[in-house]
Design an enzyme around this catalytic site. Structure first.
Site, short mmCIF file in Angstrom:
data_model
loop_
_atom_site.label_atom_id
_atom_site.label_comp_id
_atom_site.label_asym_id
_atom_site.label_seq_id
_atom_site.Cartn_x
_atom_site.Cartn_y
_atom_site.Cartn_z
CB SER A 132 -0.90 0.01 1.24
OG SER A 132 -1.51 1.28 1.42
CE1 TYR A 145 -4.14 -2.35 4.88
CE2 TYR A 145 -3.41 -0.10 4.51
CZ TYR A 145 -3.81 -1.32 4.01
OH TYR A 145 -3.89 -1.52 2.66
#
Length: 270
Positions: A132, A145
């Site tokens: 990401s 995350y």
């Protein structure tokens, strides 16, 4: 020669889009998901096989790898499975933190470890992991995350030394936010002392979401392209937003990025 890809988290979003693209190109696709009995779309496609896999149940991962290899020797392992954990870190439970790390980070490593003997035996193959852009550009309230994704970036870099002389390539795909159900499927933690700040952040994020985002299909094309690239490139920024963020970070540095993000999400409203 027909090739085979094994995909985790293939029931929706990027995983499903990638399965469709590879199947359309004649690849054998082994699509792993938690509830294959509920999948009605991929099950109708030629070249697609469904397997049940829940990364939390790590003891079953070697068994699933063996089942995949029995279907067809795997050329590409795509580590795509993962989910988001949002909210103030102080409000997260120990169980939420553990599950996030076990799914996004440990699960990916264990899937890779299970396939390595097969790839090493053939002296060929690719391991591709979806990370990401939050690994590079930190967003508020997704620290755990983002940490799992940053860890996967570093893990990939370290593994590249070990795999280089074995004929195995290892790469990451680095998308930003996409037009998927990722946000709605995220776990959300809360804490009363962060309530106002978190609400400002969510309001700003919703405003941002009205702008055009990359589609899973466009990112899936980057993944397919990465399998055709024989260079030693480790990281593939995927999509317009991820590319813009990457160049922004390289130009101004992390301190200015964080200052700008603070202003964007909080100082304009508070």
């Amino acid at each position: 020669m027909n090739k085979t890809i094994f995909i985790t988290g293939a029931s929706s979003g990027l995983g499903k889009a990638t399965a469709k693209i590879f199947a359309a190109q004649g690849w054998t696709v082994i699509a792993a998901m938690r509830q294959p009995e509920n999948e009605t779309e991929l099950s109708e496609l030629d070249h697609v096989h469904l397997l049940k896999l829940d990364l939390i149940d790590s003891s079953k991962i070697p068994e699933i790898a063996a089942k995949a290899e029995a279907i067809s020797p795997v050329d590409v392992v795509l580590n795509n499975a993962g989910y988001g954990l949002m909210g103030p870190f102080e409000g997260t439970t120990d169980e939420q933190i553990t599950q996030q790390i076990n799914t996004n980070f440990l699960g990916t490593m264990l899937v890779t470890k299970a396939f390595l003997p097969y790839l090493r035996g053939r002296k060929a193959g690719e391991i591709i992991t979806v990370t990401s852009s939050t690994a590079n550009i930190p967003y508020p309230f997704v620290a755990v995350y983002a940490a799992t994704k940053a860890a996967l970036e570093t893990w990939t870099e370290g593994m590249s030394y070990e795999l280089k002389n074995l004929g195995i390539a290892i790469k990451t795909i680095v998308p930003a936010y996409m037009q998927t159900s990722f946000g709605s499927n995220a776990q959300v933690a809360s804490h009363p002392d962060y309530k106002e700040m978190f609400e400002h952040y969510i309001t700003a994020m919703r405003a941002d979401s009205s702008t055009k985002r990359d589609t899973p299909e466009s990112i899936a094309k980057v993944i397919y392209g990465a399998t055709l690239n024989n260079s030693a490139q480790l990281h593939y920024t995927a999509g317009e937003l991820s590319t813009e963020e990457y160049h922004w970070l390289k130009k101004v540095g992390i301190e200015e990025v964080i200052e700008t993000m603070n202003h964007h999400f909080f100082e304009k409203e508070m």
